[in-house]
Scaffold this active site. Sequence first.
Site, PDB file in Angstrom:
ATOM      1  N   GLN A 107       0.831  -1.209   0.000  1.00 35.40           N
ATOM      2  CA  GLN A 107       0.000   0.000   0.000  1.00 35.40           C
ATOM      3  C   GLN A 107       0.860   1.252   0.000  1.00 35.40           C
ATOM      4  OE1 GLN A 107      -3.236   0.035   2.925  1.00 35.40           O
ATOM      5  NE2 GLN A 107      -3.054  -2.189   2.901  1.00 35.40           N
TER       6      GLN A 107
HETATM    7  N1  LIG Z   1      -6.880 -14.575  -9.833  1.00 29.93           N
HETATM    8  C1  LIG Z   1      -5.805 -14.458  -9.108  1.00 29.93           C
HETATM    9  N2  LIG Z   1      -5.875 -13.801  -7.951  1.00 29.93           N
HETATM   10  C2  LIG Z   1      -4.764 -13.707  -7.211  1.00 29.93           C
HETATM   11  C3  LIG Z   1      -3.536 -14.233  -7.617  1.00 29.93           C
HETATM   12  N3  LIG Z   1      -2.619 -13.940  -6.661  1.00 29.93           N
HETATM   13  C4  LIG Z   1      -3.266 -13.251  -5.692  1.00 29.93           C
HETATM   14  N4  LIG Z   1      -4.555 -13.096  -6.016  1.00 29.93           N
HETATM   15  C5  LIG Z   1      -5.580 -12.401  -5.240  1.00 29.93           C
HETATM   16  O1  LIG Z   1      -5.219 -11.031  -5.129  1.00 29.93           O
HETATM   17  C6  LIG Z   1      -5.579 -10.493  -3.871  1.00 29.93           C
HETATM   18  C7  LIG Z   1      -4.381  -9.791  -3.207  1.00 29.93           C
HETATM   19  O2  LIG Z   1      -3.420 -10.717  -2.818  1.00 29.93           O
HETATM   20  P1  LIG Z   1      -2.357 -10.480  -1.677  1.00 29.93           P
HETATM   21  O3  LIG Z   1      -1.439 -11.626  -1.631  1.00 29.93           O
HETATM   22  O4  LIG Z   1      -2.988 -10.060  -0.412  1.00 29.93           O
HETATM   23  O5  LIG Z   1      -1.598  -9.212  -2.270  1.00 29.93           O
HETATM   24  P2  LIG Z   1      -0.350  -8.453  -1.654  1.00 29.93           P
HETATM   25  O6  LIG Z   1       0.548  -8.095  -2.730  1.00 29.93           O
HETATM   26  O7  LIG Z   1       0.208  -9.205  -0.535  1.00 29.93           O
HETATM   27  O8  LIG Z   1      -1.020  -7.087  -1.126  1.00 29.93           O
HETATM   28  P3  LIG Z   1      -0.522  -6.118   0.027  1.00 29.93           P
HETATM   29  O9  LIG Z   1      -0.203  -7.001   1.184  1.00 29.93           O
HETATM   30  O10 LIG Z   1      -1.631  -5.179   0.296  1.00 29.93           O
HETATM   31  O11 LIG Z   1       0.676  -5.426  -0.481  1.00 29.93           O
HETATM   32  C8  LIG Z   1      -6.117 -11.664  -3.103  1.00 29.93           C
HETATM   33  O12 LIG Z   1      -7.537 -11.583  -3.131  1.00 29.93           O
HETATM   34  C9  LIG Z   1      -5.625 -12.884  -3.807  1.00 29.93           C
HETATM   35  O13 LIG Z   1      -6.519 -13.969  -3.685  1.00 29.93           O
HETATM   36  C10 LIG Z   1      -3.478 -14.920  -8.875  1.00 29.93           C
HETATM   37  O14 LIG Z   1      -2.463 -15.416  -9.321  1.00 29.93           O
HETATM   38  N5  LIG Z   1      -4.632 -14.986  -9.569  1.00 29.93           N
END
Ligand SMILES: Nc1nc2c(ncn2[C@@H]2O[C@H](COP(=O)(O)OP(=O)(O)OP(=O)(O)O)[C@@H](O)[C@H]2O)c(=O)[nH]1
Lengths: 875, 187
Positions: free
Chosen positions: B73
Amino acid sequence: MHMLKRDKKDEEDGSSNPYANLEKSAVLQEARTFNETPINPRRCCHTLTKILYIINAEHEGEHLGTTEATETFFAMTKLFQSNDPTLRRMVYLTIKEMANIAEDVIIVTSSLTKDMTGKEDLFRAAAIRALCKITDSTMLQSIERYMKQAIVDKVHAVSSAALVSSLQLMKTSHDVVKRWVNEATEAVSSDNMMVQYHALGLLYHIRKNDRLAVSKLVSKYTRQSLKSPYAVCLLIRIACKLLEEDGAGHDSPMFDFIESCLRHKSEMVIYEAAHAIVNMHNTTARELAPAVSVLQLFLSSPKPTLRFAATKTLNKVSMTHPAAVTACNLDLENLITDVNRSIATLAITTLLKTGSESSVDRLMKQISSFMSEISDEFKVVVVQAIKSLCMKYPRKHPVMMNFLSSMLRDEGGFDYKKSIVDTIISILEENSEAKEAGLAHLCEFIEDCEHTSLAVRILHLLGREGPRVAQPSKYIRFIYNRVILENAAVRAAAVSSLAKFGANCEDLLPSVLVLLERSLLDSDDEVRDRATLYLSVLKQHQKVLNSAYILNALNVSIVGLERALHHYTTEPSDVAFDIKSVPLETQPITEQKTPGDAMQSKTADKIALSRQDIYSEQLSAIPEFDSLGPLFKSSSMPVELTESELEYSVHCIKHTFSNHIVFQFDCTNTLNDQLLENVTIHMDPSDGFEVVNYVPAQCLKYNTPSTTYTCVKVPDDPLSVTSTLSNTMKFLVKDCDPNTGEPDHDGYEDEYVLEDIEVTVCDHIQRVMKPNFGASWEEIGDDNQIEETFALSAKSLAEAVKNIISFLGMQPCERSDKVAEGRSSHTLYLAGVYRGGHDVLVRSRLALMEGAVTMQITVRSTQLSASEVIASAVG
Amino acid sequence: MGLLDKLAAWLGFKKKEVHVLCIGLDNSGKTTIINQLKPKDSQYEDIVPTIGFSVEKFASSALSFTVFDMSGQGRYRNLWEHYYKDAQAVIFVVDSSDKLRMVVAKDEMDQLLSHSDIKNRRLPFLFFANKMDLREALSSVKVSSMMGLENLQNKPWHICASNALTGEGLHEGVEWLTDQIRSNQKR
Ligand SMILES: Nc1nc2c(ncn2[C@@H]2O[C@H](COP(=O)(O)OP(=O)(O)OP(=O)(O)O)[C@@H](O)[C@H]2O)c(=O)[nH]1
Ligand SMILES: [Mg+2]
């Protein structure tokens, strides 16, 4: 034993404290090792300990700056990669300690939420506490879900941590925590003692501001019989608070609940209930009895805590209800020899209050056998017991005096010494037979007294009382020793004291002059100035001057004097500074003291002293009152002009100026569907009083008090000073929404009749203390003297004295407000200053003949009309 | 720890530990990827946006990884730099279906590359063009060119298309990283 002693000494030296000589920069340097891999948990723990030490030892000058703290904090976050339990817990501690000094501490939020929801039970509770510490209200939403789960977690430590942390969060995020009511309610039914207690605490604090909800809460859980004794104790406290606030009687179900707790199976609860009942304001002997009997049982308990708690509470009860405690005397006697000296002290002092006069000597002997073994705090308890004993049995004062004087010679801290000196002074003031002995003990005490404030007080007392005993010369040596041996503050007090002997006693004057001359070359300005002033006054050999400058000093308010002088210097004028323009010092109103409330009246004095200064400040901020001059007097108690529990409530305070009286009306609107605007109180004066102007209250919202003023001019005729004024409150009403407070656009005029206000002689006189009334009497002289004789309606001398004082509102001097028992005549001396700054003294000779009191009143004043007003007021 | 691991540890064959920083914009799937790489029994069931960072561990054939999974974020991105110094490799996750914010991702990457703790080090960079399963997802070649990876000097890099939900493409990336780190250490 020997070893133990040495260890303790080492500790005191600080030589065994490995952290005593930490250097901040070295520790911060060490914190860099947090970045290394692999992590060495033992070493890191040690470093964290040092950091914590530095943060908490800030008084030693090693302050941790924001940048340094932030850098260290981020280095520390890397320790999360180690799963070593000891290290992790140190990390939690450090997070909590640094939460308010480092920036961006929210960086550990996810790491902590992970721990609090993780599998490692050991981490969870501590992680919750750390998390709540770094979370502010904006971040709280994101952890809300976890908090709710944690509150109802099946691991007790987790649930307790979540509940207690929620309580902390309430301070900043009441609105969010409020939403966790269901979880908290669920936690109350936990079978764990702590969880139930913490949950009830949280529930209560969530609802605290909603009286109805709290009382529902209490009645719900009093019926459910909680398992945790801690929770029951809390419930008792909440119930007590409700009872107190509602002013409810002993027929209330809340009281029934508290009383039923006297029969609880847990001692803690029984004690809490007894303590609660005993401390309620309106407790009578009937409710007291069962509470006292459970405390009595505790007196013979094998557990020292219970014996201590019970004795301490009974000791308190014995001040208000000595009779109720008498039943426990036998058990208390057994505790006199308790190995725990705190218990023994409390037992003896309780007995002193409840026992008979004949047991006093025995008890005092008993207590003196272990005085040296108890702490100062309990010694003060003993002193207070002696004080109230002396009030109760004045004949016992020789025993007490001896005891007190030996205590004065003992080791002890300031508070202890002060309480002894206070007690001796109050005994010798109450009891003229004790005076010489008391003064002698105090003289001896100041010979070796390390407390400047006590020495100054005693010297002042010697100056006032010493010259009036049979042989004043015996005090001179003690006082003069202070001039030679002490610090400047004490020397100055000693010089003033000497001067009073010179002014009072012809025969001592020559030697006093010689002694004062020696202080002319003192190294301290204040001492020199005082000596110079007193010498030149005394050399005039004029009683009037002695009275005005030595015996009866200035009676101005110190704050007021400072303000007036400041004003005078910032706005220079050709006219000399007029001391009459300074507001007078307000005399605390001292009622005849009853033994029990000696403590309370002490604190009340302080408030009374500053009250007028506060009013003066408030009034001077209102431009309409600019031209009125300095505030002369404010009435002491607000008078209620409305019956309680009607639509509006109005209280009035009168402020007297040289030619005006300002009436201050504090108004409260108790209707939540009305908003009042432009509120004034119209007065309908008679007897030559005239309304000058009104200062309206712009707006009077529901339950938010506001103030309006009405200024009235006093008639020019100096003899018409009293009147009855009728009052009407006038205002514009706007109806409004009870929930939002949003008012309608249009309003209508309305009025509300209030009760009348009396202006009496009292309102024109300010009390003033003349420490040496006789000298002032001579000083004013009989130029404007008026003398009259009246028959009073009072039935006794004491009643007559009380009536006259309250009627004239003047200060009794020379303790003449006390009427010795069994006498048929009495003289009352009163002093005051009349509006406009004229001294007024009253000597009233009272005689009791065949059940009726006659009075010869003599009034002296620097202004004739003042004498006339006062003499005619009593008739 | 399995029996073999214990034995290996006892004999001094413990897997080499490396520090990896996982960054990328929020919602790109960082936490989901790392969760997928962890042993089955320590995986989370639901994943929420990260606040700050969290430390996770997983292993590849030859290495044991300690990953600092950072929050993507906006307001937390400036806190990444506190963790640059100890990183031995960077995993940069891009949401390949989020064309609109690709420039933002590039911008963050450029800033990272010009940071003094990163600039002159030969750190391996592994890019995941994540969410390849989504219809609007760009190919890894397209992502690579939008991110301007061809200009990446003095750092070994690799890009894999991935689907963190199924784990597709992840192991390929991790094996590449393992090789890079081991060859780095040999030199
Ligand atoms: N369709 C799909 N959704 C995904 C994939 N990888 C992650 N997501 C979805 O994307 C959303 C965000 O994933 P996170 O792993 O929380 O993202 P992050 O990068 O850690 O985000 P921050 O912690 O806020 O920086 C979740 O709802 C996951 O289920 C993917 O390969 N395909
Ligand atoms: Mg994440």
